[in-house]
Design a protein around this motif. Sequence first.
Motif, PDB file in Angstrom:
ATOM      1  N   LEU A 118     -53.595  43.083 -56.461  1.00 31.31           N
ATOM      2  CA  LEU A 118     -54.224  43.765 -55.331  1.00 31.31           C
ATOM      3  C   LEU A 118     -54.589  45.201 -55.669  1.00 31.31           C
ATOM      4  CD1 LEU A 118     -55.107  43.891 -52.387  1.00 31.31           C
ATOM      5  CD2 LEU A 118     -52.734  44.419 -51.761  1.00 31.31           C
ATOM      6  N   PHE A 166     -51.499  46.299 -48.477  1.00 27.11           N
ATOM      7  CA  PHE A 166     -52.912  46.648 -48.551  1.00 27.11           C
ATOM      8  C   PHE A 166     -53.093  48.137 -48.258  1.00 27.11           C
ATOM      9  CE2 PHE A 166     -57.224  47.191 -47.057  1.00 27.11           C
ATOM     10  CZ  PHE A 166     -57.973  46.385 -47.902  1.00 27.11           C
ATOM     11  N   ALA A 187     -59.576  45.999 -44.363  1.00 28.90           N
ATOM     12  CA  ALA A 187     -60.721  45.830 -45.264  1.00 28.90           C
ATOM     13  C   ALA A 187     -61.085  47.162 -45.896  1.00 28.90           C
ATOM     14  CB  ALA A 187     -61.926  45.256 -44.515  1.00 28.90           C
ATOM     15  N   VAL A 195     -63.220  44.570 -50.180  1.00 26.64           N
ATOM     16  CA  VAL A 195     -61.938  43.888 -50.356  1.00 26.64           C
ATOM     17  C   VAL A 195     -61.385  43.657 -48.957  1.00 26.64           C
ATOM     18  CG1 VAL A 195     -59.622  43.968 -51.341  1.00 26.64           C
ATOM     19  CG2 VAL A 195     -61.512  45.095 -52.529  1.00 26.64           C
ATOM     20  N   VAL A 196     -61.108  42.405 -48.615  1.00 29.53           N
ATOM     21  CA  VAL A 196     -60.587  42.065 -47.295  1.00 29.53           C
ATOM     22  C   VAL A 196     -59.191  41.494 -47.449  1.00 29.53           C
ATOM     23  CG1 VAL A 196     -60.955  40.731 -45.191  1.00 29.53           C
ATOM     24  CG2 VAL A 196     -62.923  41.544 -46.500  1.00 29.53           C
ATOM     25  N   SER A 197     -58.260  42.038 -46.700  1.00 27.90           N
ATOM     26  CA  SER A 197     -56.889  41.569 -46.770  1.00 27.90           C
ATOM     27  C   SER A 197     -56.802  40.114 -46.359  1.00 27.90           C
ATOM     28  CB  SER A 197     -55.994  42.424 -45.859  1.00 27.90           C
ATOM     29  OG  SER A 197     -54.714  41.844 -45.747  1.00 27.90           O
ATOM     30  N   GLY A 198     -55.978  39.359 -47.066  1.00 37.46           N
ATOM     31  CA  GLY A 198     -55.748  37.965 -46.715  1.00 37.46           C
ATOM     32  C   GLY A 198     -54.519  37.779 -45.883  1.00 37.46           C
ATOM     33  N   ALA A 228     -60.759  34.954 -46.836  1.00 37.78           N
ATOM     34  CA  ALA A 228     -59.427  35.524 -46.862  1.00 37.78           C
ATOM     35  C   ALA A 228     -58.400  34.571 -46.299  1.00 37.78           C
ATOM     36  CB  ALA A 228     -59.404  36.840 -46.083  1.00 37.78           C
ATOM     37  N   ALA A 271     -55.676  39.188 -50.859  1.00 40.97           N
ATOM     38  CA  ALA A 271     -56.997  39.627 -50.416  1.00 40.97           C
ATOM     39  C   ALA A 271     -58.068  38.801 -51.098  1.00 40.97           C
ATOM     40  CB  ALA A 271     -57.196  41.110 -50.751  1.00 40.97           C
TER      41      ALA A 271
END
Length: 266
Positions: free
Chosen positions: A52, A77, A131, A140-143, A160, A167
């Motif tokens: 990450l 994140f 994000a 980048v989008v957090s999962g 995600a 992410a």
Amino acid sequence: MQRRREAEEQDAVVRLQDALFRGRELIESTLAMSMREAAGSADPVPVTHSKLADAVAQVLDKGGRDIAIALADAGEFTDAVLGHLDRGPAGLPVRVLCTAAAADARADRLSRFQQRPRTEIRVTDRELRAALVVDGTAVVVSGAAEESGTAQNGTAENGAAESGGAAVVISDVGTVQALELLFACVWAGRPRLNDHLHFGPRLRSELGRDLLRQLCSGSTDEAAARDLAVSLRTYRRYVADIMRDLDAGSRFQVGVRAIEFGLVSA
């Protein structure tokens, strides 16, 4: 006469609230639809928890004209993004939008970070999908976002959620631009970090938010007191305290300022 005037003021707050809600709902539904269409051709790249920080660094190092960051909580994140920005060069244009929970948990760190030039931090009471959007080219989008936040905001809802990792990185131009527009929509009118912290614990507490929602809904004092399980006298004392905290001369002003400062959703 006084009760009639207060009822008219509360009715005006409700009408304003409804109009703002309908306008934002229309904008967000349009953006969510365009983003879903764009995501059909996107190829999100899953990012594991161990990678990450590297993914965040790779996207942030692109620099560019604008960096938009949404922080949902005080998790990995948030720490990965703030950690890299702390080590990076100052002067990059950065906008940070964070939930009240993230702002309160990382208040000291965010307060120091906003002293950097060209950095602005705002706070929202809405749920966010964490994000990082850089220069309209990559995100980048957090999962790890909660499902309710995903459904409500419509952000990167496929990649995600299905990746199961920390992410995903998305480079599809349509998706990235839709996220930028959605960020701008939520960003507009939100209070600055300093204003949020200045409100104090009463307004930032769950009880304070419940009181504001009751005032904005136009409920009578009696009904609001019942809903909150407090006496009528206690409820009115709370209302008077909130009016002082917001420097409001009437309940109508309380409703307007609560919406303006993002203490309640429109």
